[in-house]
Design a protein around this motif. Structure first.
Motif, PDB file in Angstrom:
ATOM      1  N   VAL A   9     128.264  61.760  39.541  1.00  0.00           N
ATOM      2  CA  VAL A   9     127.548  60.495  39.612  1.00  0.00           C
ATOM      3  C   VAL A   9     127.339  59.997  38.197  1.00  0.00           C
ATOM      4  O   VAL A   9     126.996  60.770  37.309  1.00  0.00           O
ATOM      5  N   GLU A  11     125.551  56.779  35.756  1.00  0.00           N
ATOM      6  CA  GLU A  11     124.506  55.747  35.726  1.00  0.00           C
ATOM      7  C   GLU A  11     125.039  54.589  34.910  1.00  0.00           C
ATOM      8  O   GLU A  11     125.453  54.767  33.769  1.00  0.00           O
ATOM      9  N   ASP A  12     125.075  53.390  35.526  1.00  0.00           N
ATOM     10  CA  ASP A  12     125.697  52.261  34.848  1.00  0.00           C
ATOM     11  C   ASP A  12     124.682  51.278  34.273  1.00  0.00           C
ATOM     12  O   ASP A  12     124.993  50.123  34.063  1.00  0.00           O
ATOM     13  N   VAL A  34     122.979  58.891  44.569  1.00  0.00           N
ATOM     14  CA  VAL A  34     123.360  57.476  44.615  1.00  0.00           C
ATOM     15  C   VAL A  34     122.333  56.678  45.401  1.00  0.00           C
ATOM     16  O   VAL A  34     121.922  55.592  44.991  1.00  0.00           O
ATOM     17  N   ARG A  38     119.820  52.558  42.557  1.00  0.00           N
ATOM     18  CA  ARG A  38     120.896  51.576  42.739  1.00  0.00           C
ATOM     19  C   ARG A  38     121.821  51.481  41.532  1.00  0.00           C
ATOM     20  O   ARG A  38     122.900  50.905  41.625  1.00  0.00           O
ATOM     21  N   ASP A  39     121.444  52.061  40.391  1.00  0.00           N
ATOM     22  CA  ASP A  39     122.301  52.032  39.207  1.00  0.00           C
ATOM     23  C   ASP A  39     123.247  53.233  39.133  1.00  0.00           C
ATOM     24  O   ASP A  39     123.990  53.372  38.176  1.00  0.00           O
ATOM     25  N   HIS A  40     123.216  54.109  40.145  1.00  0.00           N
ATOM     26  CA  HIS A  40     124.064  55.292  40.140  1.00  0.00           C
ATOM     27  C   HIS A  40     125.258  55.112  41.080  1.00  0.00           C
ATOM     28  O   HIS A  40     125.129  54.559  42.166  1.00  0.00           O
ATOM     29  N   ASN A  41     126.416  55.574  40.652  1.00  0.00           N
ATOM     30  CA  ASN A  41     127.650  55.440  41.406  1.00  0.00           C
ATOM     31  C   ASN A  41     128.407  56.759  41.402  1.00  0.00           C
ATOM     32  O   ASN A  41     128.457  57.448  40.380  1.00  0.00           O
TER      33      ASN A  41
END
Length: 89
Positions: A9, A11-12, A34, A38-41
């Motif tokens: 994962v 973090e963006d 995730v 909400r900033d994790h993909n």
């Protein structure tokens, strides 16, 4: 060289941090992280390396990450940190 599948994962919030990563992370763990932010993909990335520790370093370098953490079945452990001389100016 061995090919490692690195599931994890990232973090963006600023597009550079791989904050949670592991080899063969469970799907439930990835989905939980995730879902919690909400900033994790989720991602999967293949790297070639001589050993697992080198695979973590290769992942961090290839993704231009500030840090990489191993979160498998224990307390998170930082396994890569970008050298200070490589920080963006």
């Amino acid at each position: 060289m061995t090919e490692y599948t690195m599931d994890g994962v990232w973090e963006d919030g600023n597009g550079l941090n791989v904050e949670y990563v592991g080899v063969d992370l469970s799907e439930a763990m990835i989905e939980g992280v995730v879902a919690g932010n909400r900033d994790h993909n989720a991602f999967t990335h293949l790297v070639e390396a001589e050993s697992e520790p080198e695979a973590f370093r290769a992942l961090g370098q290839e993704l231009d990450a500030n840090s990489v953490w191993d979160c498998r079945d224990r307390e998170p452990e930082q396994v890569y940190m970008r050298p200070e001389d490589e920080d963006d100016a």
